[in-house]
Design an enzyme around this catalytic site. Structure first.
Site, short mmCIF file in Angstrom:
data_model
loop_
_atom_site.label_atom_id
_atom_site.label_comp_id
_atom_site.label_asym_id
_atom_site.label_seq_id
_atom_site.Cartn_x
_atom_site.Cartn_y
_atom_site.Cartn_z
N PHE A 133 2.38 4.61 7.20
CA PHE A 133 2.58 6.04 7.43
C PHE A 133 2.45 6.24 8.93
CE2 PHE A 133 1.34 10.50 7.69
CZ PHE A 133 2.35 11.06 6.93
N ASP A 159 -6.42 1.69 5.14
CA ASP A 159 -6.11 3.09 4.87
C ASP A 159 -5.84 3.20 3.37
OD1 ASP A 159 -4.77 5.50 4.37
OD2 ASP A 159 -3.85 5.53 6.35
N TYR A 218 -6.72 14.59 -0.59
CA TYR A 218 -5.88 15.63 -1.21
C TYR A 218 -4.76 15.07 -2.08
CZ TYR A 218 -3.69 14.85 3.39
OH TYR A 218 -3.17 14.29 4.52
N LYS A 219 -4.72 13.75 -2.22
CA LYS A 219 -3.69 13.16 -3.08
C LYS A 219 -4.32 12.92 -4.46
CE LYS A 219 -1.50 11.04 0.97
NZ LYS A 219 -0.32 11.89 1.12
N ARG A 252 10.69 10.16 -4.28
CA ARG A 252 9.34 9.65 -4.53
C ARG A 252 8.73 10.37 -5.72
NH1 ARG A 252 4.68 9.51 -0.03
NH2 ARG A 252 4.71 11.69 -0.60
#
Lengths: 408, 408
Positions: free
Chosen positions: B140, B209, B234-235, B383
């Protein structure tokens, strides 16, 4: 009744009448209704501002509807993505900044880091050999700790100095100077225009920490040519516990501002997902990662209180409040029992009164038990913050009276 | 009815029955009731997790009572001050960490910075000449941008590499390696145990990560001897928009962890207000400034969903879901119209399916209009994230079916 207690009773009645008159003619008094407050005299708004009445409903909407129902769509449709710069623009007039120079996000400490490393890099662009960061030695400690880290990582030397010593210490080695606008302990207001001007004369950059001034007095960043500034939003801006801080980068410096925390939110095309970093133009360059939306939008609701309120009128009331409080303290507290650390000159006073008191820790506990909430700063300071938006003259009189009764 | 549409209809009925059977025997299915969900198939929990039902009431209490009524007292009495480490300990079992090694706060980007600079400094303590940071080139983007900044500020060289090339690239110059556990785009799961071991064999530090793995599959940080790790909440942890990230520093490294962001919250005695910095022991050393309490306590409420849920059962369901979705896609979508970028081997798959599709942007818009919410990643990726806590097999079947209808 003894002569002494008779005198005291007269004084009390006189100061009480004065307080009522001052409250009656206070044009900001009506704003108190926009806050959730009870019978307590809350003089700790310089640590955590009171809850604006508009916040709970807004936060509930953000949680239930924007997050719960709209979910991912809210990043665009509820304006989450643009909140850091939008709310920055809402803070801008309170600190005398034109739009497009402030972004909200991260903690004050993180913003001090961005600002100082950024300032050192800006200084290096214009002249060689600037390898010194000067920091306010009396500053709130985090600024000093972060300045030390910024110095270490940029190969600079850190010089902690009393703000009064700064002008004579500036020189060709000075890259940046980090100063607090108002000292968190004593409430002393430093001369931002004169110090900024002296720093510029030496070819260095001025970074100001506005934590204890923004929302309490005029700052006028643009007018005084401040280079970079940071501040928190949970004190006089009432954003809530740990609400995000902000970073100001003067417009003409933005194209050269080189952040040490170039997170994807500061990219010119964040959703391009390019492995090559290209900084966004403008204030957005100060963003880092995904902003904490709940805290940020609570702050946005809190800022609505400022609609139509001039910071000059806030300043006028703030000085009147601290003057009156000091007068009441003198009247109610036995001479010598407390000593004010707060400058008597208006030009040197923020919006708090700090009283040195040998048993300050114990005294503050008793004050809080009696409904007067200030705070204690180690080792011997009673701190009373005056937020003009919701503190009145009656509060000031009551606080001083209870203090007098507590320490007698 | 043509033979083709008859076949399709049979298939549909067969997959529909299979989905219903799988849902009926799913021991995690009951957890869906703990989230606020509507008729939408929400496959974007790998971007923003759905709202846990416990959150709105908790946030309202934090705002109205803890902030509004208790105000400053809440820092102590409502446990605000200790929230970063308390919530860190709540996340710990989900990533296989013993207590006392995780603190919550700041964004992922900021934590990547702390972890990488910290790792380079740790590497320098044990051997000279380690001046290279290796970073996952497919990562990312923010990790790469921040890694570049960490390298620049520590005098290191940054080498972006494909994770597969990392083992052969490691050498005596390698200080630290930053890798994503699951690739955000393709959903590929990297071999954390083997890569960590190779990094250690070279005498370097491994920084992982976990944004796309924590809460979706076992991570086992302690078991694999990971040095430092970061992740967002938050995922798959459903903490809410921009909820704070976390930092893991392995217990034995903590005494030597030297943060580049030594804010006052990381001080051994933060309220001593000493101008001299002395880092706190343990995980607290990873704290920086005042934590964003609203976002943080929303996360704490969100984590209650995990009570009694084993991450192994989550992983089992996750793989079954993505297997079934891929099977349905194969059945419903004309051959060649989309190509899966997600590894078919379980050992290499995270909890998302990425499909390459020439007109992915347009297709995702139409899917969302029809109640199937995934997301689009530039330039041609659809996705679909599968959060086992609230996504069922019926959802997977419906999503694939609507995709098939959309692209035909």
């Amino acid at each position: 009744m003894s002569e002494r207690s008779e005198l005291r009773s007269e004084l009390r009645s006189e100061l009480g009448v004065r307080a009522a008159e001052l409250d009656a003619s206070d044009e900001l008094a009506k704003l108190r209704a926009q806050f959730v407050l009870d019978d307590v005299v809350y003089l700790d708004g310089n640590s955590l501002g009171a809850l604006p009445a508009s916040v709970p409903g807004r936060v509930d909407d953000v949680v239930r509807r924007q997050w719960g129902e709209m979910r991912i769509r809210s990043w665009e449709e509820s304006g989450w993505w643009t909140a850091p710069e939008r709310i920055g623009d809402r803070i801008a007039p309170l600190v005398g900044a034109a739009p497009g120079q402030i972004v909200v996000g991260d903690s004050t400490s993180v913003n001090v880091f961005k600002a100082l490393v950024g300032a050192v890099r800006l200084a290096a662009l214009t002249s060689d050999g600037r390898d010194e960061i000067i920091v306010d030695a009396t500053t709130f400690p985090t600024d000093g700790y972060i300045a030390a880290s910024a110095a270490r990582l940029t190969g600079c030397e850190l010089r902690p100095l009393d703000p009064a010593e700064v002008p004579s210490a500036l020189g060709p080695r000075t890259a940046a100077v980090l100063l607090n606008h108002v000292d968190y302990r004593t409430g002393r207001l430093h001369d931002l225009p004169a110090l900024t001007s002296a720093i510029h004369d030496a070819g260095a950059l001025a970074v100001w920490d506005l934590c204890h001034s923004a929302g309490a007095l005029p700052v006028d960043l643009d007018a005084h040519g401040v280079d970079l500034a940071v501040g928190c939003t949970y004190k006089y801006l009432n954003g809530g516990p740990g609400s995000p801080a902000y970073l100001y980068v003067r417009a003409d410096l933005q194209p050269r501002f080189d952040s040490p925390l170039p997170g994807w939110n500061s990219h010119a095309d964040p959703f391009g997902m390019s492995p090559a970093y290209e900084p966004a133009p403008g204030a957005l360059r100060g963003r880092v990662g995904t902003p904490d939306i709940l805290s940020m939008l609570a702050l946005e609701a809190a800022l609505e209180v400022w609609e139509g309120v001039s910071i000059d009128s806030v300043r006028t009331k703030s000085l009147a409040l601290t003057d009156f409080f000091l007068e009441c303290v003198e009247a109610y507290v036995p001479r010598g029992r407390v000593v004010s650390l707060t400058p008597s000159h208006h030009a040197e006073r923020g919006s708090q009164v700090a009283l040195r008191c040998a048993d300050a820790g114990e005294v503050m506990k008793r004050l809080i038990e009696r409904g007067v909430v200030g705070d204690f700063r180690h080792p011997d300071v009673l701190r009373f913050g005056f937020t003009p938006l919701y503190v009145g003259f009656g509060d000031a009189e009551r606080a001083a009276r209870v203090l007098g009764e507590t320490v007698t």
